[in-house]
Enzyme design. Sequence first.
Site, PDB file in Angstrom:
ATOM      1  N   PRO A  71      -3.485 -11.080  11.025  1.00 53.56           N
ATOM      2  CA  PRO A  71      -3.804 -10.752  12.425  1.00 53.56           C
ATOM      3  C   PRO A  71      -3.975  -9.245  12.567  1.00 53.56           C
ATOM      4  CG  PRO A  71      -1.470 -11.287  12.188  1.00 53.56           C
ATOM      5  CD  PRO A  71      -2.126 -11.612  10.876  1.00 53.56           C
ATOM      6  N   ASN A 100       0.849  -1.199   0.000  1.00 57.87           N
ATOM      7  CA  ASN A 100       0.000   0.000   0.000  1.00 57.87           C
ATOM      8  C   ASN A 100       0.880   1.242   0.000  1.00 57.87           C
ATOM      9  OD1 ASN A 100       0.355   0.973   2.857  1.00 57.87           O
ATOM     10  ND2 ASN A 100      -0.426  -1.091   3.277  1.00 57.87           N
ATOM     11  N   ASP A 114      -4.766  -5.840   5.494  1.00 57.49           N
ATOM     12  CA  ASP A 114      -5.802  -6.618   6.174  1.00 57.49           C
ATOM     13  C   ASP A 114      -5.798  -8.079   5.735  1.00 57.49           C
ATOM     14  OD1 ASP A 114      -6.878  -4.627   7.840  1.00 57.49           O
ATOM     15  OD2 ASP A 114      -7.897  -3.713   6.135  1.00 57.49           O
ATOM     16  N   LYS A 119     -14.580   2.104  15.721  1.00 56.13           N
ATOM     17  CA  LYS A 119     -13.346   1.310  15.586  1.00 56.13           C
ATOM     18  C   LYS A 119     -12.632   1.208  16.928  1.00 56.13           C
ATOM     19  CE  LYS A 119     -11.398   1.309  11.662  1.00 56.13           C
ATOM     20  NZ  LYS A 119     -10.798   1.821  10.452  1.00 56.13           N
ATOM     21  N   LYS A 128       7.966 -18.093  -9.553  1.00 56.43           N
ATOM     22  CA  LYS A 128       7.386 -16.896 -10.157  1.00 56.43           C
ATOM     23  C   LYS A 128       6.409 -17.315 -11.250  1.00 56.43           C
ATOM     24  CE  LYS A 128       8.474 -12.949 -12.912  1.00 56.43           C
ATOM     25  NZ  LYS A 128       9.095 -12.847 -14.213  1.00 56.43           N
ATOM     26  N   LYS A 186     -11.922  -2.412  18.558  1.00 56.89           N
ATOM     27  CA  LYS A 186     -10.557  -2.921  18.773  1.00 56.89           C
ATOM     28  C   LYS A 186     -10.138  -2.842  20.240  1.00 56.89           C
ATOM     29  CE  LYS A 186      -8.992  -2.114  14.117  1.00 56.89           C
ATOM     30  NZ  LYS A 186      -7.864  -2.499  13.286  1.00 56.89           N
TER      31      LYS A 186
HETATM   32  N1  CTP Z   1      -3.979  -2.409  12.301  1.00 60.53           N
HETATM   33  C1  CTP Z   1      -3.189  -3.409  12.797  1.00 60.53           C
HETATM   34  N2  CTP Z   1      -3.195  -4.651  12.222  1.00 60.53           N
HETATM   35  C2  CTP Z   1      -3.991  -4.904  11.153  1.00 60.53           C
HETATM   36  C3  CTP Z   1      -4.786  -3.888  10.633  1.00 60.53           C
HETATM   37  C4  CTP Z   1      -4.767  -2.663  11.223  1.00 60.53           C
HETATM   38  O1  CTP Z   1      -2.472  -3.172  13.765  1.00 60.53           O
HETATM   39  N3  CTP Z   1      -3.962  -6.096  10.604  1.00 60.53           N
HETATM   40  C5  CTP Z   1      -4.004  -1.111  12.972  1.00 60.53           C
HETATM   41  C6  CTP Z   1      -3.374   0.007  12.191  1.00 60.53           C
HETATM   42  O2  CTP Z   1      -2.004   0.157  12.542  1.00 60.53           O
HETATM   43  C7  CTP Z   1      -4.191   1.194  12.666  1.00 60.53           C
HETATM   44  C8  CTP Z   1      -5.574   0.604  12.803  1.00 60.53           C
HETATM   45  O3  CTP Z   1      -5.359  -0.752  13.115  1.00 60.53           O
HETATM   46  O4  CTP Z   1      -3.787   1.626  13.935  1.00 60.53           O
HETATM   47  C9  CTP Z   1      -6.351   0.735  11.535  1.00 60.53           C
HETATM   48  O5  CTP Z   1      -7.420  -0.106  11.624  1.00 60.53           O
HETATM   49  P1  CTP Z   1      -8.139  -0.811  10.372  1.00 60.53           P
HETATM   50  O6  CTP Z   1      -9.232  -1.586  10.949  1.00 60.53           O
HETATM   51  O7  CTP Z   1      -7.232  -1.486   9.481  1.00 60.53           O
HETATM   52  O8  CTP Z   1      -8.670   0.425   9.714  1.00 60.53           O
HETATM   53  P2  CTP Z   1      -8.566   0.966   8.324  1.00 60.53           P
HETATM   54  O9  CTP Z   1      -7.536   0.304   7.502  1.00 60.53           O
HETATM   55  O10 CTP Z   1      -8.426   2.420   8.579  1.00 60.53           O
HETATM   56  O11 CTP Z   1      -9.982   0.646   7.722  1.00 60.53           O
HETATM   57  P3  CTP Z   1     -11.067  -0.507   7.780  1.00 60.53           P
HETATM   58  O12 CTP Z   1     -12.110   0.104   8.644  1.00 60.53           O
HETATM   59  O13 CTP Z   1     -11.433  -0.653   6.399  1.00 60.53           O
HETATM   60  O14 CTP Z   1     -10.491  -1.754   8.381  1.00 60.53           O
END
Ligand code: CTP
Length: 404
Positions: A304, A209, A277, A338, A287, A342
């Site tokens: 995770p 990304n 994600d 969120k 490859k 979380k």
């Molecule tokens: N994060 C993480 N591990 C992941 C995904 C996200 O630690 N596998 C953390 C990122 O570092 C950030 C936050 O979670 O602090 C972002 O959350 P996330 O749910 O991924 O949000 P977005 O990517 O902003 O959007 P979405 O709501 O689409 O998930």
Amino acid sequence: MAEPPRILLIVTGGIAAYKSLDLVRRLRERGARVRSILTRGGSEMVTPLSLAALSGEKVYQELFSLTDESEMGHIRLARDADVVVVAPATADFLARMATGLADDLATTVLLATTAPVLVAPAMNVQMWAHPATRRNVARLRSDGIRFVDPGSGDLACGEEGPGRMAEPIDIVGAIETVLAQPKPLHNVRALVTSGPTFEPIDPVRYFGNRSSGKQGHAIAAALARRGAEVTLVTGPSAQPPPPVATLTEVETAEEMLAACRQALPTDIAVCAAAVADWKVKAVRTQKLSRCDGPPPRYEMEENPDILAQLAQAAAGRPRLVVGFAAETGDVVDRARAKRERKQCDWIVANDVSGASDVFGGDANTVHLITPEAAETWPRLSKDEVADRLAERIADALAEPADAR
Ligand code: CTP
């Protein structure tokens, strides 16, 4: 009684090295403890004996000296300093610092230290004005190195102009300014994640990304400036590494999680990384070639959630867990949800709607979501967001736990 400030003085091979003896005397008079490193060039100008006599400490000269390493390794020398001062710093030494060389004791210690570094250059006027020196000074300033600029006047080489090392009294003043900066996060351990993660597809391809790591790296630097012992776990990023205690470079979300677990226990965790994600379920060992058939389809599986795992850790949960959220639409409501989902303490919500240049850009418009409130901060540079967040973290840690 307060501990005496610990100053590590690096003396390099400029004629102004004789003034460093006066600098040591003045620092001792003010109650400081001064250890010194004499480079090979420095020892052509002053003797280790005079430095040792004035400082009352052993003078360090060799990187690979068995005695030095058994008494005090170079890493401890770097750590046991509240400020590192290079006086005088020659043009050559500035160039070596700017390049990040570590081929002698002085340059190695400068790479290993997390203490503020103050440099007092001394050289011929043309050398100071040379574009190469200008470039090196600019690079060092952007790395966070502080300068006590040379003064103008008659130089030892017979020319006149800027290049003469600042007077010891002015260097003492600059050191006192650095030491006076408050360190509210002293004795606090912090974990910061930064950058993107790369999830492999085959030996050459990956899903990634656009995260640059600017915001996460700036937060790590802002916490370290306030005295925190920072572990920065970063995905692939072109950002220069900030001066933190531990830097761990990873590629995938799984590696990032493992590195974070290893860093625990910490007092704070700030998850600024843009973690993928999803990852590819079956990574190919060969490859894939265009001739191998129709365009591939990839089955993905969830990565995770590092932030959620840290926030919900049964044992060793950091006292303050801060997440980031990139949102569009109703930014605050989404970020609030969120935070609850979380179970982190705070969320810094980025508004990434419209023509926002958050990814890779230098500025950020954020909202800080806490259990009590949602604050909207003005549009700030990523460094300013980092400083403001670090201030808030320091304030929160200073409060009793139930007041947070
Ligand atoms: N994060 C993480 N591990 C992941 C995904 C996200 O630690 N596998 C953390 C990122 O570092 C950030 C936050 O979670 O602090 C972002 O959350 P996330 O749910 O991924 O949000 P977005 O990517 O902003 O959007 P979405 O709501 O689409 O998930």
